[in-house]
Design a protein around this motif. Structure first.
Motif, PDB file in Angstrom:
ATOM      1  N   GLN A   1      -0.382 -25.740 -13.125  1.00 20.32           N
ATOM      2  CA  GLN A   1      -0.245 -24.392 -12.567  1.00 20.32           C
ATOM      3  C   GLN A   1       0.942 -24.269 -11.616  1.00 20.32           C
ATOM      4  OE1 GLN A   1      -4.701 -24.191 -11.626  1.00 20.32           O
ATOM      5  NE2 GLN A   1      -4.096 -22.055 -11.861  1.00 20.32           N
TER       6      GLN A   1
ATOM      7  N   HIS B   1      -7.089 -26.912 -17.700  1.00 27.39           N
ATOM      8  CA  HIS B   1      -5.652 -26.694 -17.483  1.00 27.39           C
ATOM      9  C   HIS B   1      -4.835 -27.923 -17.899  1.00 27.39           C
ATOM     10  CE1 HIS B   1      -5.272 -22.760 -15.722  1.00 27.39           C
ATOM     11  NE2 HIS B   1      -6.145 -23.010 -14.769  1.00 27.39           N
TER      12      HIS B   1
ATOM     13  N   MET C   1      -6.907 -22.203 -21.336  1.00 33.00           N
ATOM     14  CA  MET C   1      -7.155 -21.184 -20.316  1.00 33.00           C
ATOM     15  C   MET C   1      -8.627 -20.769 -20.383  1.00 33.00           C
ATOM     16  SD  MET C   1      -4.146 -20.807 -18.916  1.00 33.00           S
ATOM     17  CE  MET C   1      -3.999 -19.224 -18.088  1.00 33.00           C
TER      18      MET C   1
ATOM     19  N   HIS D   1     -12.952 -25.948 -15.394  1.00 34.99           N
ATOM     20  CA  HIS D   1     -11.841 -24.983 -15.450  1.00 34.99           C
ATOM     21  C   HIS D   1     -10.521 -25.709 -15.180  1.00 34.99           C
ATOM     22  CE1 HIS D   1     -10.118 -20.851 -14.429  1.00 34.99           C
ATOM     23  NE2 HIS D   1      -9.202 -21.679 -13.942  1.00 34.99           N
ATOM     24  N   GLU D   2     -10.500 -26.550 -14.126  1.00 32.16           N
ATOM     25  CA  GLU D   2      -9.253 -27.253 -13.766  1.00 32.16           C
ATOM     26  C   GLU D   2      -8.881 -28.303 -14.808  1.00 32.16           C
ATOM     27  OE1 GLU D   2      -7.572 -25.728 -11.690  1.00 32.16           O
ATOM     28  OE2 GLU D   2      -9.235 -24.588 -10.861  1.00 32.16           O
TER      29      GLU D   2
ATOM     30  N   LEU E   1       1.622 -24.030 -19.154  1.00 33.89           N
ATOM     31  CA  LEU E   1       0.168 -23.824 -19.114  1.00 33.89           C
ATOM     32  C   LEU E   1      -0.513 -24.119 -20.442  1.00 33.89           C
ATOM     33  CD1 LEU E   1      -0.017 -20.565 -16.965  1.00 33.89           C
ATOM     34  CD2 LEU E   1      -0.674 -22.886 -16.263  1.00 33.89           C
TER      35      LEU E   1
ATOM     36  N   GLU F   1       0.291 -16.868 -16.562  1.00 33.39           N
ATOM     37  CA  GLU F   1      -0.003 -16.983 -17.997  1.00 33.39           C
ATOM     38  C   GLU F   1       1.215 -16.536 -18.798  1.00 33.39           C
ATOM     39  OE1 GLU F   1      -3.079 -14.359 -19.586  1.00 33.39           O
ATOM     40  OE2 GLU F   1      -2.812 -13.040 -17.866  1.00 33.39           O
TER      41      GLU F   1
ATOM     42  N   SER G   1      -3.465 -18.402 -12.025  1.00 34.73           N
ATOM     43  CA  SER G   1      -2.337 -18.187 -12.941  1.00 34.73           C
ATOM     44  C   SER G   1      -2.510 -16.927 -13.787  1.00 34.73           C
ATOM     45  CB  SER G   1      -2.157 -19.393 -13.870  1.00 34.73           C
ATOM     46  OG  SER G   1      -1.710 -20.512 -13.138  1.00 34.73           O
TER      47      SER G   1
ATOM     48  N   CYS H   1      -8.536 -16.906 -12.301  1.00 34.49           N
ATOM     49  CA  CYS H   1      -7.584 -18.017 -12.287  1.00 34.49           C
ATOM     50  C   CYS H   1      -6.351 -17.588 -11.497  1.00 34.49           C
ATOM     51  CB  CYS H   1      -7.217 -18.348 -13.730  1.00 34.49           C
ATOM     52  SG  CYS H   1      -5.999 -19.659 -13.891  1.00 34.49           S
TER      53      CYS H   1
END
Length: 180
Positions: free
Chosen positions: A62, A153, A158, A149-150, A12, A7, A108, A106
């Motif tokens: 990511q 990205h 986030m 969630h993906e 991102l 992050e 990241s 996550c």
């Protein structure tokens, strides 16, 4: 492949670009590596050997590739959800929401971010698989949360952007809690 960016990295927060289809050999290789990473991260021997944090999904941004590609690999109720998709899109979703009672994490993000992340309880996702076939997947529960969630990205979002920072553990309205 542990070149996962953390992050704060500008990639991102970018809107990832569509992958031109049919995919180039380089894009195919990237997507194959995303899926392999997630699988390896769940294998205790591989994870220890290569110092991988276990994950159930990974998006191309990511690994600092700003293209619309995701990989998901998880088992839920004895069903294996293993997908590597180019240009995944949510084409329909429920009104009802769901959230993980333990919150989301996550690869990241190296810190715990407490709070509930409201997601759609059911979604339908369309994308193109590694064989170049258009795929439509209907998901609910943890697999639906992981896909959202993906896909976030790919849009520079986030998971913690969804948490109500004033009241992180306020139960989302009209939502099903999912224990993990």
């Amino acid at each position: 492949m542990d070149n996962i960016i953390r992050e704060g990295h500008p990639t991102l927060r970018q809107m990832a670009k569509e992958v031109t289809l049919p995919p180039s050999a380089e894009d195919r290789k990237t997507l194959e590596e995303l899926l392999q990473y997630v699988k390896n991260s769940q294998d205790p021997e591989m994870a220890e050997k290569y110092g991988l944090r276990p994950g159930i999904g990974l998006a191309a941004p990511q690994i600092n590739v700003s293209k619309r590609m995701i990989a998901v690999h998880l088992r839920e109720d004895d069903v294996l959800y293993s997908f590597a998709l180019f240009n995944p899109k949510i084409i329909s979703h429920s009104v009802k929401k769901s959230y993980l009672t333990a919150g989301e994490g996550c690869l990241s993000v190296d810190r715990a971010v407490p709070g509930y992340v409201p997601r759609y309880a059911k979604i339908k996702v369309k994308g193109t698989n590694l064989d170049g076939e258009e795929t439509i997947v209907e998901l609910k529960g943890l697999p639906a949360i992981c896909f959202q969630h993906e896909i976030d990205h790919l849009n520079g979002v986030m998971f913690y952007d969804h948490i109500d920072m004033e009241n992180p553990f306020a139960e989302p309205e009209n939502a099903i809690p999912i224990e993990r």
